[in-house]
Design an enzyme around this catalytic site. Structure first.
Site, PDB file in Angstrom:
ATOM      1  N   SER A  11       0.802  -1.218   0.000  1.00 33.59           N
ATOM      2  CA  SER A  11       0.000   0.000   0.000  1.00 33.59           C
ATOM      3  C   SER A  11       0.835   1.269   0.000  1.00 33.59           C
ATOM      4  O   SER A  11       0.302   2.367  -0.166  1.00 33.59           O
ATOM      5  CB  SER A  11      -0.937   0.012   1.219  1.00 33.59           C
ATOM      6  N   ARG A  34      -1.750  -3.851   6.958  1.00 36.90           N
ATOM      7  CA  ARG A  34      -2.449  -3.976   8.231  1.00 36.90           C
ATOM      8  C   ARG A  34      -3.826  -3.325   8.160  1.00 36.90           C
ATOM      9  O   ARG A  34      -4.802  -3.827   8.703  1.00 36.90           O
ATOM     10  CB  ARG A  34      -1.624  -3.331   9.358  1.00 36.90           C
ATOM     11  N   ASP A  56      -2.167  -9.331   9.836  1.00 37.41           N
ATOM     12  CA  ASP A  56      -1.115  -9.140  10.836  1.00 37.41           C
ATOM     13  C   ASP A  56      -0.083 -10.226  10.593  1.00 37.41           C
ATOM     14  O   ASP A  56      -0.297 -11.393  10.925  1.00 37.41           O
ATOM     15  CB  ASP A  56      -1.699  -9.246  12.246  1.00 37.41           C
ATOM     16  N   ALA A  83       7.511  -6.682   1.307  1.00 34.23           N
ATOM     17  CA  ALA A  83       8.055  -5.323   1.325  1.00 34.23           C
ATOM     18  C   ALA A  83       7.672  -4.563   2.587  1.00 34.23           C
ATOM     19  O   ALA A  83       8.057  -3.402   2.742  1.00 34.23           O
ATOM     20  CB  ALA A  83       7.579  -4.548   0.098  1.00 34.23           C
ATOM     21  N   ALA A  84       6.905  -5.189   3.465  1.00 32.48           N
ATOM     22  CA  ALA A  84       6.528  -4.513   4.708  1.00 32.48           C
ATOM     23  C   ALA A  84       7.741  -4.434   5.628  1.00 32.48           C
ATOM     24  O   ALA A  84       8.511  -5.394   5.746  1.00 32.48           O
ATOM     25  CB  ALA A  84       5.395  -5.268   5.394  1.00 32.48           C
ATOM     26  N   GLY A  85       7.913  -3.293   6.266  1.00 33.60           N
ATOM     27  CA  GLY A  85       9.046  -3.145   7.180  1.00 33.60           C
ATOM     28  C   GLY A  85       8.885  -1.915   8.049  1.00 33.60           C
ATOM     29  O   GLY A  85       8.255  -0.935   7.647  1.00 33.60           O
ATOM     30  N   TYR A 147      17.232  -3.102  13.998  1.00 34.52           N
ATOM     31  CA  TYR A 147      16.801  -3.105  12.600  1.00 34.52           C
ATOM     32  C   TYR A 147      17.793  -3.891  11.747  1.00 34.52           C
ATOM     33  O   TYR A 147      17.405  -4.714  10.904  1.00 34.52           O
ATOM     34  CB  TYR A 147      16.689  -1.672  12.104  1.00 34.52           C
ATOM     35  N   ILE A 180      16.399   5.336   0.240  1.00 35.93           N
ATOM     36  CA  ILE A 180      15.343   5.464  -0.747  1.00 35.93           C
ATOM     37  C   ILE A 180      14.297   6.446  -0.227  1.00 35.93           C
ATOM     38  O   ILE A 180      13.982   6.457   0.964  1.00 35.93           O
ATOM     39  CB  ILE A 180      14.664   4.095  -1.019  1.00 35.93           C
ATOM     40  N   THR A 182      11.211   7.187   0.933  1.00 35.37           N
ATOM     41  CA  THR A 182      10.003   6.552   1.451  1.00 35.37           C
ATOM     42  C   THR A 182       9.665   7.216   2.776  1.00 35.37           C
ATOM     43  O   THR A 182      10.384   8.082   3.264  1.00 35.37           O
ATOM     44  CB  THR A 182      10.206   5.036   1.687  1.00 35.37           C
TER      45      THR A 182
END
EC number: 1.1.1.100
Length: 236
Positions: A11, A34, A56, A83-85, A147, A180, A182
């Protein structure tokens, strides 16, 4: 074989750029986030028969149910992008346990669970997985020890999984971006970092998306980590 791809984190940011490229290439997409309304908005912008799902990723039952719904409405998933992070920057001595756990759940446990669920579909037909990591996963960075651990773990996990499933015609690769544009980097002062980037700029989400799609579609590449950082790794 239908080209059905699940994009977790689809998204926003890199995931959204991946989804846009893949929609243009004729894939049927499951956009997973989510927040269902946010996922629906992203899927709606793509046009076509793309669907949105909420999940989730830290809960195995939720992940399994989401894949079952994808198969029901789109068909078996044969391409997967994780790609979620999230990141919660802090020196380790100041880091809160809940922030450490949330990063581990989203950045590492989540991809493990989505890959596990995807295996059940791909094992019969083959497939391709790309996990989005970070150069911090092997370079490290002050204030990002947790991370870094999650992204380093993602690389180790992905390469090991590639060995496990290659005989089933399933490929697993990693894209490791540098800086990047974002939501994760919008608080940074770009001029403080570009002096160490050979190409002199932050990357765009689309720069990474092209690398993700390349690995998804490359039939003779597996267990690879593709760095997309504008040359940053050569200077640090």
């Amino acid at each position: 074989m239908d080209k059905v791809c699940a994009v977790f984190g689809g998204s926003r940011g890199i995931g959204r750029a991946v989804a846009q490229l893949m929609a243009q290439k004729g894939y049927r997409l499951a956009i997973v986030a989510r927040n269902l309304e946010v996922a629906k908005a992203a899927a709606g912008e793509l046009g076509g028969n793309h669907l949105a799902f909420s999940c989730d990723v830290a809960k195995e039952e939720d992940v399994q149910h989401t894949f079952e719904e994808m198969e029901k409405h789109l068909g078996p998933v044969n391409f997967l992008v994780n790609a979620a992070g999230i990141n919660r920057d802090s020196l380790l001595v100041r880091a809160k346990a809940e922030d450490m756990i949330s990063q581990l759940h989203t950045n590492l446990l989540g991809p493990m669970l989505t890959c596990k669920a995807a295996m059940k579909m791909m094992i019969q037909q083959g497939g391709s997985i790309v996990n989005v990591g970070s150069i911090i996963g092997f370079k490290g960075n002050v204030g990002q020890s947790v991370y870094s651990a999650t992204k380093g773990g993602l690389i180790g996990f992905s390469r090991s999984l590639a060995k496990e499933v290659a005989r089933k015609k399933i490929r697993v690769n990693v894209v490791a971006p540098g800086f990047i544009h974002t939501d994760m980097t919008k608080h940074l002062k770009e001029e403080q970092f570009t002096k160490n980037i050979l190409l002199g700029r932050f990357g765009e989400a689309l720069d990474v998306a092209h690398a993700v799609v390349f690995l998804l579609e490359s039939p003779y590449i597996t267990g690879h980590v593709l760095v997309v950082d504008g040359g940053l790794q050569l200077t640090i």
